[in-house]
Design a protein around this motif. Sequence first.
Motif, mmCIF file in Angstrom:
data_model
loop_
_atom_site.group_PDB
_atom_site.id
_atom_site.type_symbol
_atom_site.label_atom_id
_atom_site.label_comp_id
_atom_site.label_asym_id
_atom_site.label_seq_id
_atom_site.Cartn_x
_atom_site.Cartn_y
_atom_site.Cartn_z
ATOM 1 N N PHE A 466 0.854 -1.192 0.000
ATOM 2 C CA PHE A 466 0.000 0.000 0.000
ATOM 3 C C PHE A 466 0.885 1.235 0.000
ATOM 4 N N SER A 467 0.348 2.317 -0.516
ATOM 5 C CA SER A 467 1.190 3.503 -0.614
ATOM 6 C C SER A 467 0.867 4.486 0.519
ATOM 7 N N PRO A 468 1.828 5.246 1.014
ATOM 8 C CA PRO A 468 3.249 5.159 0.686
ATOM 9 C C PRO A 468 3.903 3.923 1.323
ATOM 10 N N VAL A 469 4.684 3.221 0.508
ATOM 11 C CA VAL A 469 5.231 1.923 0.916
ATOM 12 C C VAL A 469 6.047 2.017 2.212
ATOM 13 N N ASP A 470 6.800 3.099 2.375
ATOM 14 C CA ASP A 470 7.649 3.168 3.573
ATOM 15 C C ASP A 470 6.837 3.379 4.850
ATOM 16 N N LYS A 471 5.608 3.871 4.720
ATOM 17 C CA LYS A 471 4.817 4.150 5.928
ATOM 18 C C LYS A 471 3.796 3.058 6.226
ATOM 19 N N MET A 472 3.205 2.473 5.189
ATOM 20 C CA MET A 472 2.094 1.545 5.426
ATOM 21 C C MET A 472 2.614 0.196 5.922
ATOM 22 N N MET A 473 2.071 -0.253 7.050
ATOM 23 C CA MET A 473 2.620 -1.427 7.720
ATOM 24 C C MET A 473 2.049 -2.755 7.223
ATOM 25 N N LEU A 474 0.960 -2.690 6.463
ATOM 26 C CA LEU A 474 0.329 -3.945 6.034
ATOM 27 C C LEU A 474 0.753 -4.327 4.617
ATOM 28 N N ASP A 493 8.239 -14.680 4.695
ATOM 29 C CA ASP A 493 9.593 -14.392 5.198
ATOM 30 C C ASP A 493 10.049 -13.001 4.745
ATOM 31 N N TYR A 494 9.710 -12.675 3.506
ATOM 32 C CA TYR A 494 10.122 -11.370 2.966
ATOM 33 C C TYR A 494 9.406 -10.238 3.705
ATOM 34 N N VAL A 495 8.096 -10.371 3.859
ATOM 35 C CA VAL A 495 7.330 -9.301 4.518
ATOM 36 C C VAL A 495 7.802 -9.136 5.965
ATOM 37 N N ARG A 496 8.125 -10.256 6.598
ATOM 38 C CA ARG A 496 8.653 -10.162 7.967
ATOM 39 C C ARG A 496 10.023 -9.490 7.966
ATOM 40 N N ALA A 497 10.834 -9.836 6.978
ATOM 41 C CA ALA A 497 12.185 -9.263 6.919
ATOM 42 C C ALA A 497 12.121 -7.744 6.782
ATOM 43 N N ILE A 498 11.142 -7.246 6.034
ATOM 44 C CA ILE A 498 11.057 -5.786 5.874
ATOM 45 C C ILE A 498 10.200 -5.171 6.987
ATOM 46 N N LYS A 499 9.915 -5.976 8.008
ATOM 47 C CA LYS A 499 9.239 -5.520 9.240
ATOM 48 C C LYS A 499 7.843 -4.971 8.985
ATOM 49 N N LYS A 500 7.117 -5.635 8.086
ATOM 50 C CA LYS A 500 5.717 -5.281 7.899
ATOM 51 C C LYS A 500 4.860 -6.467 8.299
#
Length: 738
Positions: A466-474, A493-500
């Motif tokens: 979701f945009s903005p990508v750096d802010k949206m946690m889901l 694993d990827y979504v967890r790695a980027i802490k979302k």
Amino acid sequence: MTDYKNFTVETDSDGIALVTWDSPGRSMNVFTEEVMNELEAIIEAVAGDEAIKGAVITSGKDSFSGGADLTMLQKMLGLFAEEKQKNPDAAIKMLFDGAGRMSWLWRKLETSGKPWVSAINGTCMGGAFELSLACHGRVAADSDKVRMALPEVKVGIFPGAGGTQRVPRLTDPQQALQMLTTGQTLTPKKAKQMGLIHEIAAPDQLIETAKKMIRDGLKPVQPWDEKGFKLPGGPVYSAAGANLWPPAIAILRRETYGNYPAATAILKCAYEGLLVPFDTALRIEQRYFTEIMQTTEAKMMIRSLFVSLQELNKGARRPGGIAPTKFSKVGVLGAGFMGAGIAFVTAKAGIPVVLIDRDQEAADKGKAHSEKLMDGLIKKGRATAEDKEKLLSLITATPDYGKLDGADLVVEAVFEDSEVKKGVTEKSEAVMPEGSTFASNTSTIPISSLATNSKRPEQFIGIHFFSPVDKMMLVEIIMGEKTGDKALAVAIDYVRAIKKTPIVVNDTRGFYVNRCVLRYMSEAFKMLIEGVPAPMIENAAKMAGMPVGPLALTDETAIDLAQKIMKQTIRDLGEEAVDLKQFELINTMVDTHGRLGRKNGKGFYDYPEKPAKKHLWPGLKDLYEQQDPDKLDVTELKQRFLVTIALEAARVMEEGIVTDPREADVGSILAFGFAPYTGGALSYIDGMGAKAFVELAERLGAKYGKEFDVPALLKDMAAKGESFYQRFDPYAGEKQAA
Ligand code: NAD
């Protein structure tokens, strides 16, 4: 001293006991029953041992403590509900005693006659910060790792172990209320400025500084236990008090619209508590805490915003038996609006990224986005020039697909066009290693149809940002018909790695989040057409607990995008699939008035040059005959928003698009801020009960149309008295295994 499981106690030659908290098998210290019992024994031992002059408490971990283990509280509430059926008086007594357990233990510590100093070496949250506040001295390490907060209000409760009493006795009441009612996080500097800690020390001098306070004769008496103690903001009944408390109530109302009982209770605790001696004040706090724990809001918020969120973040939906992925390289296709953001969050997690676009210039432009974001962080003091350099060195911007060689995962974010997507999928798969995963960030094209472009559809998946990508946690992870478990594991694993936070969604038009968001916007369009004044629409939504009004939200995502989606829906499903009156409204906005949204400074709002603020476009009044605002039922307007979204979430569950209620709830809060006090779109229904919800939806349906049709699932749940968490029990598997 006795051996403890969670603490070590070492007394030095000066008679100062160093109590180090280091619970085994946990990455962070949290208060459990066992920890509390051991701490009580230690407090008594320190008090009763003449050889001990005082004690320093610190942590043996990177952080000090995360506070109470809320799953414990959740269990206690479960026991309470059971006991209440049998013996309501005993149940309330149990809850009241439970609510005061920590509070009176901290009181015991501060009145034990021996000085205690808290040496805060890292994150110190909730009950742990309340423990620190009960200590006679508080020193924090001068480190970015140290953050202090009383964040309970964010999960529907409040600091019930003296927090509402000690903070406004240490700092001015305005700052105290601000901190308590918002759960504000404090740096050591801010905490010292507020008077909540005494000293800041270099990390390697932390314990020594704490011990020195005791050696220097720290008095084992808190200021509020001294004769003649004066409140920092003056007495409640004073001119200063008269200037503070009435506006405080108004400000809280403005911020919360009365939706958060815990926030209101904080104000009551502080106000009433500051009028009486400290022990009485603690008892007042204990009473309010007992009351707040019984609210639906507390139950739902603890469940969704703490327990479920944590479980999803830990990968609750990850299939078992697949080795964790360690990402050595991630490819991002398309360096546009979304791709540039995806490259940034990936590199921020320390993963090397290959960012591809049609030519070098476009790829570089995407990388420049990371540079801009890092500059912003540096300006705010949240990153250093070194961090920026490191992050940028992880991103390779290029038009060369050959560089995808060795990538574990490729995320595609090129134009929303099936043919373009087909081309880039084929080019990538020619280079990507066997067994690697290809993901599309499409918002509207079914994953199963895009997967037909792939030679290995079982390794093809949707990763929807979701945009903005750096802010949206889901992040929604979309399963195509043929997507296999390995691709799902890699995506999680990827979504967890980027802490979302990942939620797993089956393939459908609009997936989960956008289906709900469209209902929210569409209800606002209907209201506009009915002649509801636009400010009432926006305000009713906010009063219902939504962070952004539906018209403002449409402006953010662009009105011409709404038009495009409607046109596409008509092409795919026929005219009856859209509300033609709404289509006309959108066409009028875009085609007649050129109002595309925030992007051209003209949408449902006007966007004048800063510092002027955006305001609703006056022309909206002329589009439809306006109703008399005084004759409109605001409660009903609020309900329409929440009910229409909740119904869509229920349909999504009925269709098997989302299968776990935790994901529907957490997803609705993280993605579009669904009234957090409800615990999310499904918990909103569970909170009032399916039967009451169905009655409400039917009542609205009789007046406002088929959007309020009740799905058969809900009717069945209403007849059986079932909740979503019973019908779709996320723990059913675990229970069976046990
Ligand atoms: P965008 O137009 O900003 O970016 C698309 C980029 O893809 C451009 O830089 C373009 O040059 C590049 N591109 C086009 N063809 C290419 C090719 N053959 N090879 C390499 N690069 C190519 O679009 P966007 O808003 O970033 O959307 C990208 C995707 O993300 C779409 O599928 C969209 O549906 C999806 N999405 C968008 C949003 C949003 O809010 N914009 C949200 C979620 C998902």
